[in-house]
Design a protein around this motif. Structure first.
Motif, PDB file in Angstrom:
ATOM      1  N   VAL A  25       0.851  -1.183   0.000  1.00 59.10           N
ATOM      2  CA  VAL A  25       0.000   0.000   0.000  1.00 59.10           C
ATOM      3  C   VAL A  25       0.888   1.234   0.000  1.00 59.10           C
ATOM      4  O   VAL A  25       2.086   1.154   0.210  1.00 59.10           O
ATOM      5  N   ARG A  26       0.277   2.378  -0.236  1.00 58.19           N
ATOM      6  CA  ARG A  26       1.048   3.619  -0.275  1.00 58.19           C
ATOM      7  C   ARG A  26       0.520   4.567   0.789  1.00 58.19           C
ATOM      8  O   ARG A  26      -0.313   5.420   0.527  1.00 58.19           O
ATOM      9  N   PRO A  27       0.997   4.453   2.024  1.00 63.05           N
ATOM     10  CA  PRO A  27       0.512   5.300   3.105  1.00 63.05           C
ATOM     11  C   PRO A  27       1.222   6.645   3.097  1.00 63.05           C
ATOM     12  O   PRO A  27       2.159   6.855   2.347  1.00 63.05           O
ATOM     13  N   GLU A  28       0.769   7.529   3.960  1.00 67.12           N
ATOM     14  CA  GLU A  28       1.484   8.784   4.159  1.00 67.12           C
ATOM     15  C   GLU A  28       2.561   8.548   5.217  1.00 67.12           C
ATOM     16  O   GLU A  28       2.278   8.468   6.408  1.00 67.12           O
ATOM     17  N   LEU A  29       3.780   8.419   4.774  1.00 68.69           N
ATOM     18  CA  LEU A  29       4.900   8.150   5.670  1.00 68.69           C
ATOM     19  C   LEU A  29       5.215   9.413   6.470  1.00 68.69           C
ATOM     20  O   LEU A  29       5.479  10.465   5.908  1.00 68.69           O
ATOM     21  N   ASP A  30       5.164   9.291   7.781  1.00 69.08           N
ATOM     22  CA  ASP A  30       5.351  10.436   8.668  1.00 69.08           C
ATOM     23  C   ASP A  30       6.842  10.728   8.822  1.00 69.08           C
ATOM     24  O   ASP A  30       7.595   9.867   9.277  1.00 69.08           O
ATOM     25  N   VAL A  31       7.273  11.912   8.435  1.00 78.97           N
ATOM     26  CA  VAL A  31       8.673  12.310   8.542  1.00 78.97           C
ATOM     27  C   VAL A  31       8.762  13.604   9.339  1.00 78.97           C
ATOM     28  O   VAL A  31       8.070  14.575   9.032  1.00 78.97           O
ATOM     29  N   LYS A  32       9.601  13.603  10.344  1.00 70.97           N
ATOM     30  CA  LYS A  32       9.843  14.811  11.131  1.00 70.97           C
ATOM     31  C   LYS A  32      11.283  15.256  10.881  1.00 70.97           C
ATOM     32  O   LYS A  32      12.191  14.437  10.838  1.00 70.97           O
ATOM     33  N   MET A  33      11.489  16.554  10.733  1.00 71.64           N
ATOM     34  CA  MET A  33      12.807  17.099  10.416  1.00 71.64           C
ATOM     35  C   MET A  33      13.158  18.203  11.399  1.00 71.64           C
ATOM     36  O   MET A  33      12.367  19.129  11.620  1.00 71.64           O
ATOM     37  N   GLN A  34      14.324  18.103  12.011  1.00 72.57           N
ATOM     38  CA  GLN A  34      14.841  19.128  12.907  1.00 72.57           C
ATOM     39  C   GLN A  34      16.270  19.450  12.490  1.00 72.57           C
ATOM     40  O   GLN A  34      17.126  18.557  12.459  1.00 72.57           O
ATOM     41  N   VAL A  35      16.544  20.718  12.149  1.00 69.87           N
ATOM     42  CA  VAL A  35      17.877  21.144  11.730  1.00 69.87           C
ATOM     43  C   VAL A  35      18.332  22.292  12.625  1.00 69.87           C
ATOM     44  O   VAL A  35      17.637  23.308  12.734  1.00 69.87           O
ATOM     45  N   ASN A  36      19.472  22.109  13.270  1.00 75.47           N
ATOM     46  CA  ASN A  36      20.076  23.162  14.096  1.00 75.47           C
ATOM     47  C   ASN A  36      21.364  23.621  13.418  1.00 75.47           C
ATOM     48  O   ASN A  36      22.237  22.804  13.117  1.00 75.47           O
ATOM     49  N   ILE A  37      21.466  24.915  13.165  1.00 73.26           N
ATOM     50  CA  ILE A  37      22.603  25.469  12.425  1.00 73.26           C
ATOM     51  C   ILE A  37      23.358  26.459  13.301  1.00 73.26           C
ATOM     52  O   ILE A  37      22.791  27.449  13.768  1.00 73.26           O
ATOM     53  N   ASP A  38      24.631  26.159  13.524  1.00 72.97           N
ATOM     54  CA  ASP A  38      25.541  27.097  14.168  1.00 72.97           C
ATOM     55  C   ASP A  38      26.532  27.536  13.090  1.00 72.97           C
ATOM     56  O   ASP A  38      27.609  26.970  12.941  1.00 72.97           O
ATOM     57  N   ALA A  39      26.149  28.534  12.320  1.00 67.63           N
ATOM     58  CA  ALA A  39      26.917  28.928  11.145  1.00 67.63           C
ATOM     59  C   ALA A  39      28.204  29.661  11.508  1.00 67.63           C
ATOM     60  O   ALA A  39      29.163  29.662  10.735  1.00 67.63           O
ATOM     61  N   GLY A  40      28.218  30.313  12.657  1.00 65.48           N
ATOM     62  CA  GLY A  40      29.392  31.107  13.019  1.00 65.48           C
ATOM     63  C   GLY A  40      29.319  32.519  12.493  1.00 65.48           C
ATOM     64  O   GLY A  40      30.235  33.318  12.737  1.00 65.48           O
ATOM     65  N   PHE A  41      28.256  32.852  11.761  1.00 64.25           N
ATOM     66  CA  PHE A  41      28.059  34.201  11.243  1.00 64.25           C
ATOM     67  C   PHE A  41      26.567  34.392  10.975  1.00 64.25           C
ATOM     68  O   PHE A  41      25.790  33.438  10.921  1.00 64.25           O
ATOM     69  N   GLU A  42      26.168  35.650  10.812  1.00 62.38           N
ATOM     70  CA  GLU A  42      24.762  35.961  10.583  1.00 62.38           C
ATOM     71  C   GLU A  42      24.359  35.574   9.163  1.00 62.38           C
ATOM     72  O   GLU A  42      25.099  35.824   8.207  1.00 62.38           O
ATOM     73  N   LEU A  43      23.185  34.971   9.033  1.00 62.56           N
ATOM     74  CA  LEU A  43      22.687  34.563   7.723  1.00 62.56           C
ATOM     75  C   LEU A  43      21.802  35.649   7.120  1.00 62.56           C
ATOM     76  O   LEU A  43      21.033  36.314   7.825  1.00 62.56           O
TER      77      LEU A  43
END
Length: 721
Positions: free
Chosen positions: A224-242
């Motif tokens: 079957v083709r269900p809705e696969l639940d994906v959670k994404m968390q990204v933490n960025i320490d760039a070292g400078f202002e974006l």
């Protein structure tokens, strides 16, 4: 003499045969269209998601999967953890398998099995041994997990003996670099897989095979083709202002405290297209050179038990080597008009079934923008391929308005259908299309020959294609353009590396013009060529990749280095810019301490070794890869991670249910809703339909002719007394 209107028994038999053969061809074509998988795809190809199985004529959902992705970006490094939560909602004991993509540059080094409050760390073993360890645990009723690499960007996660209404968590971690080019930082996490086409012809080159645990007791399943639940968390320490932070294909929520940024999906997302995050900084904020270092290995052995150590806090006493990652941005070079080199641009477009839908639309637009960027001094040709190869012209054409108009009409006629016979297209682009008349030799010998290959890369014979590129590239340069929501970026990046070109990814129609124009401007002339590294005393460091491709405008140099900690000294990077010798000295005065640098060094060496592996070197390379995988705790083509709980839990070990998880098709790909195969990709169904209907038509015409039903026809058969 008298006319007779007769139909002989022979004619009737002839008509019957024509009609029968025609019907057979039509039926065969219909069947092969409906079941396009066998000739081009294998049953064990590429699945992910959830599954239902049959029990007593009822469909029961046996397995669900929750995927949680966490990324921690520090400067130019990214540490990623992927949690796969396997949930058994049935009353049965089950074994599960999940095949999923990861970035092709990922150095996968850790796997943990979480069962309730228990955490079992995965142990690195040779691939066959790990598989045997898992199979033994499964037969003994023990809970276990196995992580294997099937391709550079495809992995399988297997779990054994998951109890009724129980959940089990497999936690995978990897290290990778952040991409940086044209002033833009980016990371990409694949969430879908385009089904791969495997040519019918036998190949002498070994192809990687999926190494799967046994499924002898597998229950009949319904995908079957269900809705696969994906959670994404990204933490960025760039070292400078974006100055910007954007997700190209998914809605996100973002926040920041100073130079620390946090990104999450704005809502539940379906895993049907790759996640791409990009950010930029103010001009001048990004350093033109950066070095990261680590002393000792990340993973060390203690009392025969693998455990992860932080090399910065507790260095490995056995390994005192220093591992470094170097990023250097060559100086920008403005190419004046008088220094521009005429180029012969060969544009190759994939029109196979896997390119249907949005992918073929994007590819056709890319071709049109590429034509618009041609100069009067250039020449060009277009090659389209699916099951066959078609050229716009037998020889490259001058880039004038008449020929470009002809090419645009050719592009408009292209449709996506058929198999992905990429070998013939590559061979034509690298060899056949350079055939030239003797009077053209002098004219074209000074032209810069560049091949732009636009495809989703949905092929299974990658190693055969790598060998072809290595053997027949010559003086050409191969640039790959990934099209669609889930291209095979591992193949395309490695093909571009071997082709001394670059890889560009286009995932949306709105990006086509910008990225094609950037590509054409960039490849007008390489900025830095013949790149080499050496110490100040003239010795050569242990660096990978050992063969560094030419660098183009706004592209950084990335090199991983291993050296003895007591022999640190400046490194000289040298090359040629516009034919002039250039060098720059790096003193490592601003070395930044980091984690996982040894993993990147080992992974870069493995990638280089496997890239040029052939029949003669296969055994030697496999042994080298296995040794590196075991030494640095990496999942490779020759090593796997396995975790086993020592306590048996399944009393019904003789009757488990094996399940495989089923995927979403990539976003924008036209495919039947009830199948996981591509439209007519592996078959010659259109040819069989044409033959069948032709035979039916001939039979019908012959019958009408004998019955005098054709306009203006009179059948006269004379009889002599």
């Amino acid at each position: 003499m008298r006319p007779l209107f007769l139909i002989s028994r022979l004619s009737v038999n002839y008509i019957g045969k024509l009609l029968c053969f025609g019907l057979l061809f039509v039926v065969y074509a219909s069947i092969t269209t409906a079941f396009a998988s066998p000739s081009g795809y294998q049953d064990d190809d590429i699945t992910q998601g959830t599954l239902e199985y049959f029990q007593q004529n009822q469909v029961i959902q046996a397995f669900a999967l929750d995927t949680q992705v966490s990324m921690d970006v520090s400067g130019l490094l990214n540490r990623v953890t992927v949690k796969q939560v396997f949930i058994n909602d049935s009353d049965q004991w089950v074994n599960g398998r999940y095949l999923f993509p990861l970035p092709e540059t990922a150095a996968v080094d850790s796997m943990k099995l979480r069962i309730g409050d228990k955490v079992i760390a995965g142990q690195i073993q040779p691939k066959k041994q790990a598989l045997q360890t898992f199979e033994t645990a499964k037969k003994q009723g023990k809970q276990a997990s196995l992580l294997q690499q099937q391709r550079r960007n495809l992995f399988t996660s297997d779990v054994a003996n998951l109890g009724p209404h129980e959940q089990l968590v497999v936690e995978i971690s990897y290290q990778q670099k952040v991409e940086y080019r044209d002033g833009v930082f980016s990371l990409r996490f694949p969430l879908a897989i385009t089904p791969r086409y495997n040519p019918q012809a036998e190949s002498t080159t070994e192809q990687p095979q999926l190494a799967m645990p046994s499924s002898a007791n597998t229950t009949t399943v319904k995908h079957v083709r269900p809705e696969l639940d994906v959670k994404m968390q990204v933490n960025i320490d760039a070292g400078f202002e974006l100055t910007s932070l954007d997700s190209l294909y998914h809605p996100i929520k973002q926040s920041n405290v100073g130079n620390h940024y946090s990104v999450n999906f704005a809502s539940k997302q379906i895993a049907d297209r790759d996640f791409v995050l990009q950010w930029q900084a103010n001009v001048g904020a990004v350093p033109q050179a950066a070095t990261f270092y680590q002393t000792g290995k990340t993973h060390v052995k203690n009392n025969s038990i693998e455990r992860e150590q932080t090399a910065l806090r507790q260095p490995n006493p056995v390994d005192n080597n220093m591992y470094s990652l170097l990023m250097l941005m060559p100086p920008s070079v403005e190419v004046s008009e008088q220094h521009l080199i005429a180029r012969e641009l060969i544009l190759v477009i994939d029109t196979s079934g896997s390119m249907s839908g949005q992918s073929i639309t994007q590819a056709k637009q890319a071709l049109q923008f590429a034509l618009a960027g041609l100069r009067d001094i250039d020449s060009f040709n277009i090659i389209e391929f699916n099951s066959d190869v078609t050229l716009l012209s037998a020889t490259p054409l001058p880039a004038n308005s008449r020929n470009i108009g002809k090419a645009n009409r050719f592009i408009q006629s292209l449709e996506a259908d058929g198999g992905t016979e990429m070998r013939s297209a590559l061979q034509t682009a690298l060899v056949d299309s350079v055939q030239q008349d003797s009077d053209q030799t002098d004219t074209r010998s000074d032209m810069l020959r560049q091949v732009i290959f636009m495809t989703d890369g949905a092929v299974g014979n990658e190693h055969e294609l790598y060998q072809l590129i290595n053997d027949q590239l010559g003086a050409s340069r191969l640039f790959t353009v990934g099209i669609g929501s889930a291209p095979n970026s591992d193949f395309m990046r490695r093909a571009a590396t071997m082709g001394r070109g670059t890889f560009t990814y286009i995932g949306n129609e709105s990006e086509v013009q910008q990225k094609i124009e950037q590509l054409l401007n960039k490849i007008e002339q390489p900025v830095l060529t013949n790149i080499g590294l050496y110490y100040l005393d003239g010795s050569v460091p242990d660096y990978w990749p050992t063969t560094i491709s030419d660098l183009y405008q706004n592209e950084p140099l990335w090199v991983s280095i291993k050296s003895a900690s007591h022999q640190q000294q400046p490194i000289i990077v040298s090359g040629n810019i516009n034919g002039q010798y250039w060098q720059q000295q790096l003193d490592f005065e601003e070395n930044q301490a980091a984690k996982g640098i040894d993993l990147l060094w080992a992974n870069a060496q493995i990638t280089s070794l496997e890239l040029y592996k052939d029949n003669a070197s296969r055994d030697r390379v496999n042994k080298q890869v296995e040794a590196l995988g075991l030494l640095y705790h990496l999942v490779t083509s020759q090593t796997s991670l396995v975790a086993v709980d020592v306590t048996p839990v399944n009393p019904l070990i003789d009757n488990p249910i094996d399940v495989q998880l089923q995927p979403h098709m990539p976003h924008g790909l036209n495919a039947a809703q009830s199948s996981q195969v591509l439209p007519q990709t592996g078959t010659a169904s259109r040819l069989w339909l044409l033959i069948g209907f032709s035979l039916l038509g001939l039979g019908l015409l012959h019958y009408l002719w004998l019955r005098q039903r054709l306009p203006g026809q009179l059948l006269v058969i004379e009889s002599h007394d």
